[in-house]
Design an enzyme around this catalytic site. Structure first.
Site, PDB file in Angstrom:
ATOM      1  CG  ASN A   1      -0.222  -0.028   2.515  1.00  0.00           C
ATOM      2  OD1 ASN A   1       0.479   0.918   2.857  1.00  0.00           O
ATOM      3  ND2 ASN A   1      -0.349  -1.113   3.262  1.00  0.00           N
TER       4      ASN A   1
ATOM      5  N   PRO B   1      -3.005 -11.287  11.150  1.00  0.00           N
ATOM      6  CG  PRO B   1      -1.027 -11.689  12.297  1.00  0.00           C
ATOM      7  CD  PRO B   1      -1.685 -11.881  10.967  1.00  0.00           C
TER       8      PRO B   1
ATOM      9  CG  PHE C   1      -1.439   6.287  13.925  1.00  0.00           C
ATOM     10  CD1 PHE C   1      -0.733   6.198  15.096  1.00  0.00           C
ATOM     11  CD2 PHE C   1      -1.353   7.455  13.171  1.00  0.00           C
ATOM     12  CE1 PHE C   1       0.069   7.242  15.530  1.00  0.00           C
ATOM     13  CE2 PHE C   1      -0.560   8.507  13.588  1.00  0.00           C
ATOM     14  CZ  PHE C   1       0.154   8.405  14.774  1.00  0.00           C
TER      15      PHE C   1
ATOM     16  CE  LYS D   1      -7.450  -1.724  14.924  1.00  0.00           C
ATOM     17  NZ  LYS D   1      -6.757  -2.662  14.066  1.00  0.00           N
TER      18      LYS D   1
HETATM   19  O1  C5P Z   1      -8.033  -1.750  11.567  1.00  0.00           O
HETATM   20  P1  C5P Z   1      -7.084  -0.754  11.038  1.00  0.00           P
HETATM   21  O2  C5P Z   1      -6.106  -1.334  10.057  1.00  0.00           O
HETATM   22  O3  C5P Z   1      -7.712   0.494  10.487  1.00  0.00           O
HETATM   23  O4  C5P Z   1      -6.278  -0.291  12.332  1.00  0.00           O
HETATM   24  C1  C5P Z   1      -5.224   0.584  12.277  1.00  0.00           C
HETATM   25  C2  C5P Z   1      -4.367   0.448  13.503  1.00  0.00           C
HETATM   26  O5  C5P Z   1      -4.122  -0.911  13.816  1.00  0.00           O
HETATM   27  C3  C5P Z   1      -2.981   1.003  13.258  1.00  0.00           C
HETATM   28  O6  C5P Z   1      -2.469   1.415  14.503  1.00  0.00           O
HETATM   29  C4  C5P Z   1      -2.246  -0.194  12.707  1.00  0.00           C
HETATM   30  O7  C5P Z   1      -0.834  -0.060  12.864  1.00  0.00           O
HETATM   31  C5  C5P Z   1      -2.807  -1.313  13.537  1.00  0.00           C
HETATM   32  N1  C5P Z   1      -2.887  -2.601  12.844  1.00  0.00           N
HETATM   33  C6  C5P Z   1      -2.090  -3.659  13.235  1.00  0.00           C
HETATM   34  N2  C5P Z   1      -2.204  -4.870  12.610  1.00  0.00           N
HETATM   35  C7  C5P Z   1      -3.089  -5.055  11.608  1.00  0.00           C
HETATM   36  C8  C5P Z   1      -3.901  -3.998  11.198  1.00  0.00           C
HETATM   37  C9  C5P Z   1      -3.776  -2.789  11.827  1.00  0.00           C
HETATM   38  O8  C5P Z   1      -1.274  -3.482  14.141  1.00  0.00           O
HETATM   39  N3  C5P Z   1      -3.175  -6.241  11.021  1.00  0.00           N
END
Ligand code: C5P
Length: 405
Positions: free
Chosen positions: A213, A310, A332, A350
């Site tokens: 991305n 995960p 974030f 979260k």
């Molecule tokens: O669910 P989303 O991807 O929008 O969540 C964003 C937050 O979760 C960010 O802090 C990102 O670094 C963390 N994240 C993570 N592992 C994932 C997906 C997101 O640590 N697989």
């Protein structure tokens, strides 16, 4: 505001070939907003002329303790009283040995000795041949100078002007500047261990292709830098980005979400703060092809199956250390609209005390950003600014919340 605006730096040069780099440093300090007063030893003036440094600093340069330009004829007193810091770059082995003994037989050493020790820090950027650097006398001198309150920057490694290779080169001007800017930041995270994830992940499809991305990693790298400047020990788990590692930060490079999760698992036990800025891929390819998937003429398109990655942050936030308050977690959220609503919901989902929202298209790849901090008390905006400025503000906000935990 520039990083060193309102700072007056006395830049001292002792004799060494690295004096040529001090010209660049002088320029970099001025560009960062500092006023710079140059003081050189006679040996330094053998390597680079005062004229060069006068032109770059826009001030006359001082070399001699007998310089009669000062009305009271006490340049060593006048110059040191005005300084926010004295930076000696290059600091030669001989000059450091001299400082150690409190000798004061030229203007620069006299000024260092005469400085108000509690108010004017002395910062040294050593530069010398690798054998001189390794010599027990130099190492002993450095340890004693540090004990006496000087702040000794580290040295670079690599080819030396003498043709040898090893430790002892003076840091590059940009590195010294970064070290100096860090020196002036308030140490609000002293004693903390901060773990940061940054950048995108790359999920392979086959040995040459993959899915990733547009995350640039800049926000996470800025947070790592700001946390380090604030006195924390920082480990930065970085996805595939080509950003320089902030000085003093330990960087662990990873590629996929699973590698990122493993690196976080390895280091999170020692962390007191976890900041997840990485744009982790939600899915990875279920069965990565061992060989390049070839295009053939059959018109058949390759079929890709995905499995969910995960959630690294959610996993860490569920850990016993996070739940007991020993580990403070910050997440974030990159959204395209309704930032407050989505960030609030994401904080709950979260299970983190602080969630930082930003608008994805307005941050990816850019040098500036705007943040929305959401915690149990409500929300707070950090208006658009450079990512480093925002990172410093966020670090300050985190430190205040740590005080309350
Ligand atoms: O669910 P989303 O991807 O929008 O969540 C964003 C937050 O979760 C960010 O802090 C990102 O670094 C963390 N994240 C993570 N592992 C994932 C997906 C997101 O640590 N697989």
């Amino acid at each position: 505001m520039s990083d060193l605006s309102n700072k007056h730096i006395v830049l001292g040069l002792s004799g060494g070939i690295a004096c040529y780099k001090a010209a660049e440093l002088c320029r970099a300090l001025v560009k960062a907003g500092a006023t710079v007063q140059v003081v050189m030893t006679e040996a330094a003036a053998q390597f680079i002329t005062p004229v060069t440094l006068q032109a770059l600093s826009n001030r006359t340069v001082y070399v001699s303790q007998w310089d009669a330009r000062e009305p009271n004829n006490m340049a060593h007193i006048n110059l040191s009283r005005e300084a926010d810091a004295i930076v000696v770059a290059p600091a030669s082995a001989d000059f450091m040995a001299k400082l150690l003994h409190g000798r004061a037989d030229d203007l620069l050493s006299l000024m260092c000795l005469a400085r108000p020790i509690d108010r004017v820090p002395l910062i040294l950027a050593p530069a010398m041949n690798r054998e001189m650097w390794q010599h027990p006398a130099t190492q002993r001198n450095m340890a004693q100078l540090t004990a006496d309150g000087a702040y000794v920057l580290d040295v670079g490694q690599g080819e030396q002007a003498c043709g040898e290779t090893g430790d002892g080169r003076m840091l590059e001007p940009e590195e010294i500047l970064e070290g100096l800017i860090a020196f002036f930041q308030p140490k609000v995270l002293a004693g903390q261990h901060v773990l940061v994830t940054a950048g995108p992940t790359y999920e392979a499809m086959d040995p040459v292709r993959g899915i990733t991305n547009l995350s640039s990693g800049k926000m996470g790298f800025s947070i790592a830098r700001a946390a380090c400047e604030a006195g924390a020990e920082v480990i930065l788990v970085a996805g595939p980005v080509h950003l320089p590692t902030p000085r003093g930060v330990l960087r662990v490079n990873v590629r996929s979400a699973l590698e990122m999760q493993a690196a976080v698992a390895k280091h999170v036990g020692a962390a007191s703060v976890f900041v997840a800025t990485a744009a982790v891929a939600d899915w990875r390819v279920a069965d990565v092809a061992g060989q390049k998937i070839k295009k053939d003429d059959s018109g058949q398109l390759p079929q890709l199956n995905f499995v969910e990655n995960p959630d690294i942050l959610a996993g860490v936030a569920q850990s016993a250390r996070a739940k007991s308050g020993a580990l403070y977690c910050v997440g974030f959220a990159a959204e395209s609209h309704d930032l407050l609503k989505h960030a609030t919901a994401k904080r709950e989902r979260k299970g983190v005390p602080l969630l930082v929202g930003n608008i994805g298209p307005a941050t990816f790849g850019l040098d500036d950003n705007a943040l929305l901090l959401v915690d149990a008390q409500g929300s707070q905006e950090l208006p658009r600014a450079s990512k480093l400025t925002l990172a410093r503000q966020l670090v300050d906000e985190i430190s205040r919340r740590l005080e309350k935990v």
